[in-house]
Design a protein around this motif. Structure first.
Motif, PDB file in Angstrom:
ATOM      1  N   UNK A  36       0.803  -1.211   0.000  1.00  0.00           N
ATOM      2  CA  UNK A  36       0.000   0.000   0.000  1.00  0.00           C
ATOM      3  C   UNK A  36       0.834   1.258   0.000  1.00  0.00           C
ATOM      4  N   UNK A  37       0.294   2.278   0.652  1.00  0.00           N
ATOM      5  CA  UNK A  37       0.968   3.570   0.695  1.00  0.00           C
ATOM      6  C   UNK A  37       1.870   3.699   1.911  1.00  0.00           C
ATOM      7  N   UNK A  38       1.942   2.683   2.780  1.00  0.00           N
ATOM      8  CA  UNK A  38       2.701   2.790   4.024  1.00  0.00           C
ATOM      9  C   UNK A  38       3.985   1.987   3.990  1.00  0.00           C
TER      10      UNK A  38
ATOM     11  N   UNK B 123       6.626   9.281  -0.683  1.00  0.00           N
ATOM     12  CA  UNK B 123       6.328  10.621  -0.185  1.00  0.00           C
ATOM     13  C   UNK B 123       5.699  11.452  -1.290  1.00  0.00           C
ATOM     14  N   UNK B 124       6.217  11.265  -2.522  1.00  0.00           N
ATOM     15  CA  UNK B 124       5.673  12.003  -3.658  1.00  0.00           C
ATOM     16  C   UNK B 124       4.383  11.368  -4.158  1.00  0.00           C
ATOM     17  N   UNK B 125       4.196  10.062  -3.919  1.00  0.00           N
ATOM     18  CA  UNK B 125       3.036   9.371  -4.457  1.00  0.00           C
ATOM     19  C   UNK B 125       1.962   9.065  -3.434  1.00  0.00           C
ATOM     20  N   UNK B 126       2.091   9.600  -2.208  1.00  0.00           N
ATOM     21  CA  UNK B 126       1.150   9.243  -1.152  1.00  0.00           C
ATOM     22  C   UNK B 126      -0.263   9.747  -1.434  1.00  0.00           C
ATOM     23  N   UNK B 127      -0.393  10.821  -2.220  1.00  0.00           N
ATOM     24  CA  UNK B 127      -1.712  11.369  -2.528  1.00  0.00           C
ATOM     25  C   UNK B 127      -2.278  10.826  -3.832  1.00  0.00           C
TER      26      UNK B 127
ATOM     27  N   UNK C 184      -7.476  12.506 -11.636  1.00  0.00           N
ATOM     28  CA  UNK C 184      -6.680  11.897 -10.557  1.00  0.00           C
ATOM     29  C   UNK C 184      -5.703  10.873 -11.120  1.00  0.00           C
ATOM     30  N   UNK C 185      -4.479  10.890 -10.602  1.00  0.00           N
ATOM     31  CA  UNK C 185      -3.421  10.023 -11.130  1.00  0.00           C
ATOM     32  C   UNK C 185      -3.172   8.827 -10.219  1.00  0.00           C
ATOM     33  N   UNK C 186      -2.730   7.732 -10.839  1.00  0.00           N
ATOM     34  CA  UNK C 186      -2.308   6.568 -10.071  1.00  0.00           C
ATOM     35  C   UNK C 186      -0.824   6.695  -9.759  1.00  0.00           C
TER      36      UNK C 186
END
Length: 329
Positions: free
Chosen positions: A141-143, A150-154, A260-262
């Motif tokens: 996931x994101x964690x 850090x750049x892709x967390x959103x 929105x981007x992946x």
């Protein structure tokens, strides 16, 4: 078994500047995300690397000998790698215990606090038992703790097709194409003449005639439209739009710019073979593989051989010149 990772490795190799860059990526991963270099004696890690190198060097030399008819080089002595370290995944609980033990040993107190694995960006430290197998930090996931996260967390997590499920449409992609599905959500059975789809090299507009577009705007990257490579069909009130990428071997973060981007670093490339790649990419990969084999055998790479051939032609054309001190850069 190893060829099932070819798709992932070819994708990585295509973004690297030669074999040195590819090796840098691999060993950097081992250093940052595992305790391969520190979980056991350095000699064991070195034996593991050299053991695999010798194994695949011999296999490459054997294949080369079979292709060219040249005698196979005599093998050099190989160090015993029976005690090589293994990389094993651990649970979050086991990782926390490993960090707690390492922190306690370092501080000498029983009250040392340890950050959770989700918030600690540093690689895990090995437990006190130096013979324990190295542990790979779990990435999910994101964690995951990746610096790149850090750049892709959103950004969105890719769906199973390496695209995204949006409120009014969904899309998937491979390295060479993109497929978009747009449900029309109408009470009647729509036909092709009811739809309005406009595809250009840099834009897409799709929906029902005489109604606002369901999807439209500037495409993330150019597509092929000259020979009908990019097309659309209507099936059970769903618009299916197929887009052929002009620039292959790339992942799109979105279909339309501004949507929105992946996180493209989270995509899972499908397995592929050299025959699946376009001519330019296949040639680049084959050249890289050939150069690697040449370096392993102590022979010049394709670029070095071209320079040597040019020098030989120049020497023949100018026999009066002395080339004894010429060195190839």
């Amino acid at each position: 078994m190893t060829d099932r990772f070819d798709g992932v490795l070819l994708s990585i190799a295509s973004q690297c500047d030669g074999i040195d860059d590819l090796l840098e990526v691999f060993f950097s991963f081992l250093g940052r995300k595992t305790d391969f270099f520190t979980g056991a004696a350095a000699a064991d890690a070195r034996k593991a690397v050299m053991g695999k190198f010798e194994q695949h060097l011999k296999a490459a030399q054997r294949r080369r000998a079979e292709e060219t008819g040249e005698p196979e080089p005599q093998p050099e002595p190989v160090e015993d790698v029976s005690s090589k370290p293994r990389i094993e995944e651990v649970t979050d609980e086991e990782a926390a215990r490993i960090e707690a033990a390492a922190a306690k040993k370092k501080s000498g107190t029983s009250g040392a606090s340890v950050k959770s694995t989700a918030s600690a960006p540093a690689p895990k430290k090995p437990a006190a038992n130096a013979s324990a197998a190295p542990a790979v930090e779990e990435l999910s996931g994101m964690d995951s703790g990746d610096e790149d996260d850090e750049a892709g967390k959103d950004k969105l997590k890719p769906n199973s097709g390496n695209g995204a499920n949006m409120p009014t449409y969904s899309w998937t992609q491979s390295l060479t194409d993109v497929d978009v599905r747009i449900p029309l959500n109408v009470s009647f059975k729509a036909r092709g003449k009811d739809c309005a789809v406009d595809l250009t090299k840099t834009s897409l507009k799709a929906g029902l005639k005489n109604a606002p577009s369901l999807l439209g705007g500037e495409l993330y990257a150019p597509i092929k439209v000259d020979d009908m490579e990019s097309t659309w069909t209507l099936d059970n009130n769903t618009l299916n739009i197929h887009l052929e990428k002009v620039e292959g071997m790339t992942w799109w973060p979105s279909v339309i710019k501004g949507e929105p981007e992946i996180n493209t670093k989270k995509v899972k490339p499908e397995n592929s073979k050299l025959s699946d790649l376009d001519d330019e990419t296949r040639g680049m990969v084959e050249k890289m593989m050939f150069d690697q084999q040449q370096k392993q055998m102590g022979k010049p790479t394709s670029d070095e051989q071209k320079k040597l051939d040019m020098l030989e032609k120049f020497k023949k054309a100018h026999p009066e010149m002395d080339f004894s001190n010429v060195k190839m850069a």
